[in-house]
Design an enzyme around this catalytic site. Structure first.
Site, PDB file in Angstrom:
ATOM      1  N   HIS A   1       0.869  -1.183   0.000  1.00  0.00           N
ATOM      2  CA  HIS A   1       0.000   0.000   0.000  1.00  0.00           C
ATOM      3  C   HIS A   1       0.912   1.241   0.000  1.00  0.00           C
ATOM      4  CE1 HIS A   1      -2.757   2.969   1.826  1.00  0.00           C
ATOM      5  NE2 HIS A   1      -3.744   2.164   1.484  1.00  0.00           N
TER       6      HIS A   1
ATOM      7  N   ASP B   1       3.033  -4.532   8.078  1.00  0.00           N
ATOM      8  CA  ASP B   1       1.852  -3.682   7.949  1.00  0.00           C
ATOM      9  C   ASP B   1       0.642  -4.613   8.031  1.00  0.00           C
ATOM     10  OD1 ASP B   1      -0.306  -2.180   7.191  1.00  0.00           O
ATOM     11  OD2 ASP B   1       0.445  -1.657   5.200  1.00  0.00           O
TER      12      ASP B   1
ATOM     13  N   GLN C   1      -4.671  -5.011   7.032  1.00  0.00           N
ATOM     14  CA  GLN C   1      -5.751  -5.890   6.552  1.00  0.00           C
ATOM     15  C   GLN C   1      -5.807  -7.205   7.309  1.00  0.00           C
ATOM     16  OE1 GLN C   1      -8.063  -5.020   4.499  1.00  0.00           O
ATOM     17  NE2 GLN C   1      -7.172  -3.121   3.720  1.00  0.00           N
TER      18      GLN C   1
ATOM     19  N   LYS D   1     -10.570  -0.222  10.384  1.00  0.00           N
ATOM     20  CA  LYS D   1     -10.838  -1.389   9.535  1.00  0.00           C
ATOM     21  C   LYS D   1     -11.251  -2.605  10.362  1.00  0.00           C
ATOM     22  CE  LYS D   1      -7.316  -0.076   6.142  1.00  0.00           C
ATOM     23  NZ  LYS D   1      -8.019   0.506   4.991  1.00  0.00           N
TER      24      LYS D   1
ATOM     25  N   CYS E   1      -4.669   2.466  -3.715  1.00  0.00           N
ATOM     26  CA  CYS E   1      -3.415   2.969  -3.131  1.00  0.00           C
ATOM     27  C   CYS E   1      -2.251   2.014  -3.377  1.00  0.00           C
ATOM     28  CB  CYS E   1      -3.545   3.230  -1.629  1.00  0.00           C
ATOM     29  SG  CYS E   1      -4.773   4.456  -1.228  1.00  0.00           S
TER      30      CYS E   1
HETATM   31  C1  LIG Z   1      -2.455  -2.639   3.616  1.00  0.00           C
HETATM   32  C2  LIG Z   1      -2.776  -1.258   4.090  1.00  0.00           C
HETATM   33  N1  LIG Z   1      -1.820  -0.505   4.641  1.00  0.00           N
HETATM   34  C3  LIG Z   1      -2.066   0.721   5.103  1.00  0.00           C
HETATM   35  C4  LIG Z   1      -3.313   1.290   5.031  1.00  0.00           C
HETATM   36  C5  LIG Z   1      -3.509   2.672   5.555  1.00  0.00           C
HETATM   37  O1  LIG Z   1      -4.423   2.736   6.578  1.00  0.00           O
HETATM   38  P1  LIG Z   1      -4.865   4.160   7.125  1.00  0.00           P
HETATM   39  O2  LIG Z   1      -5.430   4.890   5.948  1.00  0.00           O
HETATM   40  O3  LIG Z   1      -5.879   3.878   8.158  1.00  0.00           O
HETATM   41  O4  LIG Z   1      -3.652   4.819   7.638  1.00  0.00           O
HETATM   42  C6  LIG Z   1      -4.348   0.551   4.448  1.00  0.00           C
HETATM   43  C7  LIG Z   1      -5.711   1.088   4.302  1.00  0.00           C
HETATM   44  O5  LIG Z   1      -6.060   1.941   3.581  1.00  0.00           O
HETATM   45  C8  LIG Z   1      -4.067  -0.753   3.972  1.00  0.00           C
HETATM   46  O6  LIG Z   1      -5.023  -1.476   3.410  1.00  0.00           O
END
Ligand SMILES: Cc1ncc(COP(=O)(O)O)c(C=O)c1O
Lengths: 409, 131
Positions: A126, A203, A206, A229, A366
């Site tokens: 991401h 990370d 998910q 999430k 993203c």
């Molecule tokens: C794999 C992953 N990493 C990071 C994020 C970032 O999360 P947040 O927007 O809550 O910081 C997301 C979600 O958008 C994600 O799916």
């Protein structure tokens, strides 16, 4: 309603989520955008309300009844989260979200690195686990390397071994790909990373909502996730870090709360976890995340995982019967179904599904670097969670037929 | 007809499937590429402009959703034969009127990618003329 095979009673669970009662364009809401953000159970919503109505106060500083109640509730939430991931209380740092958590680590952990030191991420990441490393590498003269995916859209074993070497200082890998649902072997990668003397970050944005987590078992040095999430409110996330590493790391944000003593010429920092929590935090949201974790624990993470599989299998079977559908990602995957309808752009798929009350996500999710590896610019993505049903999948499938009818494909 | 059928009416889908003035141009006076970072829609616009600042030929090469492609296609018809001065101040409202369909706020970006591309093309042209 179809009977589910798991011991989870989806109908009972659905009653806990008030939003699932609403209609969209006159149709019952089918919420399949859970990878973007999940819906919240009434308990979580009520917890925020109750905090503001009854004991709103700043934490850690106010010596009065409200301040004490707020502090106790906020710190209790931390304790629950620590238990949820099998970590110690001091190892749970509250952030705003995963993005802030990954930036915190990118700034703190690179501060001792030298030019030419290597950081390894993957093609699946991401942007939150991509851009911070890319930019730190650029500013500090570090080398950023990418583990490649194989033809099954899984991290390539050879590429893992080739990229993680004695030159590597930091490895940061997503547990589950938000774009295509790949589940990465983070335990193995953590072992390889440690054999090479580097630090491992996961990370888990998910993964935390969907699979039982055990920090001792994964054995990464850091693990990042985001509350919204996993049934929690927006504005709160977590960085887990091994205690001794957090103790040795530089703080990221400076200010109130994170200090021990401030003099004109220097400052000593607060102990863990507060050393990393500058300023007034999102108190209600932190408390809310604690309630979300209670809810997940009550249902059971293993039940959620089993149910995810059941629903995904059902959806996969149905979607494969439709002509002109391409599904992206590996066979073994989390409850994320990324696809395209031949001759129709993902945005249009999403818009037409919306007219049937079905909420999915369309775009690059993203993950622009991954999209370029896959040779596409966008996909439509349906992502499921514990309150979704087979009947909703049927509505979704019918809506895809509507897309095909409108576009004449 | 429900909203969604109004949005994806035949006219829009015809432009999407067979965009007018589709392609690239070798010796364009101005070639400009615009991308919508949110959704990844892209548009290449090629303008052949004569000494009277008239757009004598136009080619568009869009990739994206039906709305952004149809918008590029329709706009290419709209500006062909007009002068730069006539088109440089085109408005959002004119584009929406041209499309003639309901556009929700989130899809506005798709609908207006063509206009952004055109505006930036005219700016590039005028900057180049001043030199
Ligand atoms: C794999 C992953 N990493 C990071 C994020 C970032 O999360 P947040 O927007 O809550 O910081 C997301 C979600 O958008 C994600 O799916």
């Amino acid at each position: 309603m179809l009977k589910t095979k798991t011991i989870m009673d989806v109908e009972t669970i659905r009653k806990d989520f008030p939003i699932l009662q609403r209609k969209v364009h006159g149709k019952p809401l089918v919420y399949f955008d859970n990878a973007a953000t999940s819906q919240k159970p009434k308990e979580v919503i009520d917890a925020l309300d109750f905090y503001y109505n009854n004991y709103n106060a700043n934490v850690h500083r106010s010596i009065h009844q409200l301040g004490e109640e707020a502090t106790a509730a906020y710190e209790k939430a931390r304790e629950k989260i620590a238990e949820f991931i099998n970590a110690q209380y001091e190892e749970v740092i509250f952030t705003k979200n995963s993005t802030e958590g990954l930036n915190l680590l990118a700034y703190s952990l690179t501060s001792g690195l030298k030019q030419g030191d290597e950081i390894v991420i993957s093609q699946l990441e991401h942007h939150s686990n991509f851009v911070p490393w890319q930019q730190m590498a650029k500013h500090l003269g570090l080398k950023l390397k990418f583990i490649e995916i194989n033809e099954n859209a899984e991290l390539d074993e050879e590429s893992i071994k080739k990229n993680i070497t004695k030159k590597t200082k930091i490895v940061s890998i997503g547990h589950i790909s938000n774009a295509i649902g790949t589940i990465n072997p983070v335990e193995d990668i953590a072992r390889i990373t440690h054999e090479n003397g580097a630090l491992m970050i996961v990370d888990g944005s998910q993964a935390a909502p969907h699979i039982p987590l055990d920090m001792k078992k994964i054995d990464s040095d850091f693990y990042v996730f985001t509350g919204h999430k996993m049934l929690g409110p927006t504005g709160v996330g977590v960085v887990y870090g091994k205690k001794e590493l957090l103790e040795a790391s530089r703080p990221f944000l400076y200010g109130g709360e994170m200090i021990n003593e401030v003099k004109f010429d220097d400052t000593t920092f607060n102990k863990l976890p507060w050393k990393f929590e500058a300023g007034t935090p999102n108190i209600a949201e932190g408390i809310g995340l604690g309630v979300a974790v209670d809810y997940l624990t009550k249902v059971g993470m293993q039940n959620i995982l089993n149910r995810d599989r059941e629903l995904l299998d059902y959806a996969m079977e149905k979607i494969k019967e439709i002509d002109g559908i391409t599904v992206y990602g590996p066979k073994e995957r989390a409850s994320i179904l990324s696809f395209n309808v031949k001759g129709v752009h993902a945005h249009d798929v999403s818009q037409i599904l919306d007219s049937e009350g079905v909420a999915i996500r369309a775009g690059h999710h993203c993950c622009m670097p991954l999209m370029s590896v896959l040779g596409i610019s966008a996909t439509a993505r349906a992502s499921f969670y514990l309150y979704n049903t087979e009947q909703e999948v049927d509505t979704f499938i019918n809506a895809i037929h509507k897309v095909k009818k409108i576009f004449g494909v | 007809m429900d909203m969604i059928e109004l949005m994806y009416q035949e006219n829009i889908l015809d432009h999407y499937k067979n965009p007018h003035n589709f392609g690239k141009m070798e010796n364009a006076t101005v070639h400009h590429h615009e991308k919508n970072p949110l959704c990844g829609d892209e548009l290449d616009m090629f303008l052949m402009i004569d000494e009277n600042k008239k757009i004598v030929d136009v080619k568009v090469h869009p990739t994206g959703c039906a709305i952004s492609v149809a918008s590029a296609s329709m706009l290419s018809d709209e500006i062909k034969g007009k002068s730069i001065d006539e088109v440089k101040n085109m408005t959002k409202e004119q584009i929406l009127e041209m499309l003639g369909i309901p556009i929700s706020p989130v899809r506005l970006k798709c609908a207006l990618l063509s206009l952004d591309t055109l505006k930036n093309s005219t700016l590039i042209f005028e900057k180049y003329m001043r030199k």
